[in-house]
Design an enzyme around this catalytic site. Structure first.
Site, PDB file in Angstrom:
ATOM      1  N   CYS A 298      36.464  51.197  96.332  1.00  0.00           N
ATOM      2  CA  CYS A 298      36.383  49.780  95.954  1.00  0.00           C
ATOM      3  C   CYS A 298      37.741  49.167  95.634  1.00  0.00           C
ATOM      4  CB  CYS A 298      35.442  49.594  94.775  1.00  0.00           C
ATOM      5  SG  CYS A 298      35.865  50.599  93.337  1.00  0.00           S
TER       6      CYS A 298
ATOM      7  N   THR B  39      28.790  55.894  98.541  1.00  0.00           N
ATOM      8  CA  THR B  39      30.079  55.857  99.246  1.00  0.00           C
ATOM      9  C   THR B  39      31.013  56.992  98.836  1.00  0.00           C
ATOM     10  OG1 THR B  39      30.743  54.236  97.583  1.00  0.00           O
ATOM     11  CG2 THR B  39      30.104  53.399  99.763  1.00  0.00           C
ATOM     12  N   ASN B  40      30.934  57.425  97.586  1.00  0.00           N
ATOM     13  CA  ASN B  40      31.808  58.496  97.087  1.00  0.00           C
ATOM     14  C   ASN B  40      30.995  59.504  96.267  1.00  0.00           C
ATOM     15  OD1 ASN B  40      34.312  56.988  97.900  1.00  0.00           O
ATOM     16  ND2 ASN B  40      33.612  55.594  96.306  1.00  0.00           N
TER      17      ASN B  40
END
Length: 497
Positions: A250, A118-119
């Site tokens: 998150c 995600t990152n």
């Protein structure tokens, strides 16, 4: 001879570890000025490549969007750098003259950096800089779906460091990631500490490796909106935060908990910011695509509201930025109550702050213990109550939790690895920085004398206890005779002391 992918990746890890060990030993002798010059060069390289790396990450993973991925890369390259650039990490880093204690920094050695899909690129920039700032080497294990962009980010950081005078071999990235390679990296004798950012299973594996590890738990972030909140500002902050990179951080909001007295105002303010409230039928269809076999559906993670609507088979207005569904229950059977990592929010209504606090706790218990909580309110007593009671390591007040949690809009240390403390089975509740990748030794001078131990005089209680014990042995002596013997022995012992 051709090796299969598993064997190749395991051997690659071993080769990287040997090179990193040699390079880190050289870096350990560098001065603070040399280290700072290296980290400054890495920061500049990350800044210059921010947009290109963002485009690579979006193209490869399908998560998020380029403008926000670019901002994440810049956050790591600029904001994190500004926060750490003046921190002492070499030699004597602190002297307490009053207590005569010196603190001496020593690197941990080799860091294993687990990188999420995600990152990916921002995580590499961030972890590379904090590792080398503390004079460590780092080896990255990328997620298979983000391998190319992670490798490129690591290559850029490594080349920038070498150009600035760093030894070759400090930064590596597994080129063909496999589970076997990651296990080899986190368990190998040359690995000294693990920085694990990823799914719950990966974090558990890091903590089970036998190595010191900094892991990050899930972030099922609840946000309470009190009736004293600036509703327009709250709606603006929430939507900006939740929609950033389509919710892949998150610390982003997952559910809103709103006082009933301002419910209509909050809904109207959110709608003005681009929120679309799902009707019951639409909510059911969206809920059906959030989870698959009890786990988050990767097809909704980091996707736009339009893509999620298409997947769910519903139509939404043009310009929709976030999907919101009203909910009354919490649990895995109610998908809007779980961590969604996408522009979808659950919406709960409560009577007052006490009920709101209870609902927030339920949401954290479901899957976000120790991570982050948001509150929008002007009543300091309510803010205090949440701060004291809620099991979250970051309480973001009147700001978006995405930006507040990572330290972009708050005074918290800027970081892309957020500890969840013992609430979330983590070793720390801190935002991770170079200080966590140091061994700090204490040189402590004697400042007082230890007083000598004093002899303990015999007491009546001591004599009575001894008398009782000996009398019970039935040794053929009267109690008075035994008492005289005990007194004589105790007097002799006291005199010798």
């Amino acid at each position: 001879m051709m090796l299969d992918a598993d064997l190749y990746s395991v051997q690659e890890v071993r080769t990287f570890l040997a090179k990193a060990k040699e390079a880190q030993a050289k870096l350990e002798s560098f001065s603070q000025e040399q280290v700072d010059a290296i980290v400054a060069a890495m920061s500049k390289a990350g800044e210059e490549a921010a947009e290109r790396l963002a485009a690579m990450a979006v193209e490869e993973t399908g998560f998020g969007n380029v403008p926000d991925k670019r901002m994440k890369n810049l956050f790591a390259a600029q904001r994190v750098y500004e926060a750490i650039k003046d921190r002492k990490t070499v030699g004597i880093i602190r002297k307490d003259e009053e207590n005569k204690v010196w603190e001496v920094a020593q690197p941990v050695g080799i860091v294993a950096g687990i990188v999420p899909s995600t990152n990916p690129t921002s995580t590499v920039i961030f972890k590379s800089m904090i590792a080398l700032k503390a004079r460590n080497a780092i080896i990255f294990s990328p997620h298979p779906s983000a391998a190319k962009c992670t490798l490129e980010a690591a290559r850029l950081m490594a080349e920038a460091a070498v150009r600035a005078g760093a030894p070759e071999g400090l930064i590596h990235c597994i080129t063909k990631p496999t589970l076997q390679a990651t296990n080899e990296l986190i368990k190998h004798k040359l690995t000294d500490v693990i920085l694990a950012t990823g799914g719950t299973a990966m974090v558990k594996a890091a903590y089970s490796s036998g190595k010191p590890a900094f892991g990050v738990g899930p972030g099922n972030v609840p946000v309470y909106i009190h009736h004293t909140a600036d509703v327009a500002a709250a709606a603006k902050h929430i939507v900006q935060s939740k929609t950033f990179d389509y919710g892949t951080i998150c610390a982003s909001e997952q559910a809103l908990v709103v006082d009933e007295s301002i419910k209509r105002q909050v809904i109207a303010a959110l709608q003005r910011e681009g929120a679309y409230f799902l009707n019951e039928q639409e909510k059911g269809r969206v809920a059906a695509v959030i989870m698959i076999n009890g786990s988050l559906n990767a097809k909704v993670v980091g996707r736009s509201p339009q893509a999620i609507a298409e997947l769910a088979g519903i139509s939404i207005p043009t310009g929709t930025r976030v999907l919101i569904g009203e909910e009354t229950q919490v649990g895995k059977a109610f998908p809007l109550s779980v961590e969604k990592l996408s522009p979808i929010l659950g919406f709960y209504t409560v009577q007052d702050w006490k009920e709101g606090a209870k609902r927030c706790r339920e949401l954290l218990d479901l899957g976000g213990l120790g991570h982050t909580l948001g509150i929008h309110a002007q009543d300091e007593a309510v803010i205090t109550a949440f701060g004291l009671a809620q099991p979250a390591s970051r309480i973001a007040v009147n700001t978006g939790t995405t930006f507040g949690g990572i330290g972009a809009t708050t005074g918290i240390q800027p970081s892309l690895t957020l500890g969840c403390g013992s609430f979330g089975n983590n070793i720390t509740s801190d935002n991770i920085g170079p200080q966590h990748l140091l061994n700090v030794k204490r040189v402590a001078f004697g400042i007082r004398e230890m007083p000598p131990s004093q002899p303990v005089a015999a007491t009546a209680a001591t004599e009575a206890a001894a008398l009782e014990a000996v009398s019970s042995l039935n040794v053929g002596l009267s109690r008075d005779e035994i008492k005289d013997i005990i007194k004589s022995v105790l007097a002799e012992m006291t005199a010798k002391a």
